[in-house]
Design an enzyme around this catalytic site. Sequence first.
Site, mmCIF file in Angstrom:
data_model
loop_
_atom_site.group_PDB
_atom_site.id
_atom_site.type_symbol
_atom_site.label_atom_id
_atom_site.label_comp_id
_atom_site.label_asym_id
_atom_site.label_seq_id
_atom_site.Cartn_x
_atom_site.Cartn_y
_atom_site.Cartn_z
ATOM 1 N NE ARG A 1 0.784 -1.902 8.230
ATOM 2 C CZ ARG A 1 0.319 -0.999 7.370
ATOM 3 N NH1 ARG A 1 -0.322 -1.406 6.290
ATOM 4 N NH2 ARG A 1 0.493 0.294 7.580
ATOM 5 C CG LEU B 1 3.046 0.385 3.438
ATOM 6 C CD1 LEU B 1 3.744 -0.449 4.505
ATOM 7 C CD2 LEU B 1 2.201 -0.514 2.554
ATOM 8 C CB SER B 2 -3.184 3.358 3.289
ATOM 9 O OG SER B 2 -3.098 4.265 2.221
ATOM 10 C CB ALA B 3 -4.198 3.191 8.466
ATOM 11 C CE1 TYR C 1 -3.223 0.192 0.876
ATOM 12 C CE2 TYR C 1 -1.920 -0.246 2.832
ATOM 13 C CZ TYR C 1 -2.052 0.323 1.579
ATOM 14 O OH TYR C 1 -0.996 1.039 1.039
#
Length: 362
Positions: A38, A63-65, A69
Site C-alpha cells: 500500500r 485512497l480509501s481506508a 477496500y
Amino acid sequence: MGGAVSAGEDNDELIDNLKEAQYIRTELVEQAFRAIDRADYYLEEFKDNAYKDLAWKHGNIHLSAPCIYSEVMEALDLQPGLSFLNLGSGTGYLSSMVGLILGPFGVNHGVELHSDVIEYAKQKLDFFIKTSDSFDKFEFCEPSFVTGNCLEISPDCTQYDRVYCGAGVQKEHEDYMKSLLKVGGILVMPLEEKLTKITRTGPSAWETKKILAVSFAPLIQPNHADSGKSRLVHLPPVAVRSLQDLARIAIRGTIKKIIHQEAMSKTGNGLKNPPRFKRRRVRRRRMETIVFLDKEVFASRISNPSDDNNNSEDIDDERPEEEETKPSELKPDPPVNFLREKVLSLPLPDPLKYYLLYYREK
C-alpha cells in the site's frame, strides 16, 4: 481520526490486522493485498501513514481506508477471466489488486475524472510491473485507465461482470449503474450511506445486500456549462491478445509448473513462503469506528467473534521456536523470484529471455 483496525508496521502486519477483524476472509483477497504494498501508492512524504487503516487524500489523489477496500474486494467475488470496471479508479491501487485475480484473460478498465490522477496511476502501475516480484507470482490483468466523468459513459459500451464505484451514488443514478452490469454480474457501490452489493440475477431482476455503513464524497455531476454538450466517455476496446503475447503467457505458465514440480520432488511440499514474523502483541476489540477525512467519512462496524471473552485484552501471538533462539533476526531473507532465475538460466537468446520477463528491471 480513528481506524477500524490497529496500525501495522508494514504491509503484512496491516493485512494480519484486517484478517483478524474479519475484513479479509478469503485466500484470494489476502494474496492480492499482500502482493501489493500500500505504501507504494503514497507520496514519499506521507508514507508513514500507509499502514494505518485510514483514508488518505492529497489534492486530487485519494485512497480509501484498507478496511473499505477489503470489504469491496470480498463483495466483488472476483474470479479469473472476468471483466471489471472501476468507476473513480484513482491511484489504481484497487485496480491492480483486482488485476492479480483476473489473470491474463480478464478485462480491467478504470474511469477517473482527473487527468493528473490518471498520470499518477500510470506511474504507479509502471513501477509495480517493473520492480515488484509479485508481478511474476501472478498472471496479471493490466488495468487501462481513461479520463472522464463516469456518469457520461457512452451508451454503446460493453457491460461488465464486476463494477465498483468509489464515490457516493445518488439514488437517481442507481439504474444507470445497474445498466453497466451483465446478467449474473455484481455491482458494489456506496448507495444511501451504505456500501451496497447488487447482483443482477436476470434482465430485470436484482438482489441487493447492504454491507457496511459508510459515507463517501458524492459523485461529481457532469458540467455542460461550457459547451452545453455531453462529453461521452469511451471505454477501452476489449482486444484479443496477439499470438506472440499468448505464447509468452503459455511459456511462463509452463515454467511455473516445472518450478513447482521440481520443488515438490525435493521437499514433498512444493514452494513454501518464508515465515513471516508476527507483531508482538495484538489488541482485540470490537470494530465500531468512524473515520473522518475532509468531506469524506468512513464508518464501519464488524464484531470480532472473540470480543465477548477477550474484549480490550492484549493477547500474545504465538511465535516460532526459531524466532526465540535467534532474537537478533528481525526479518527473514527476501523471497526468491524462482521464475526469473529459471528464465535467466535457460539456453535462450537474451532478447527472448528479456521478452519472457516483460523487460522488467529486477
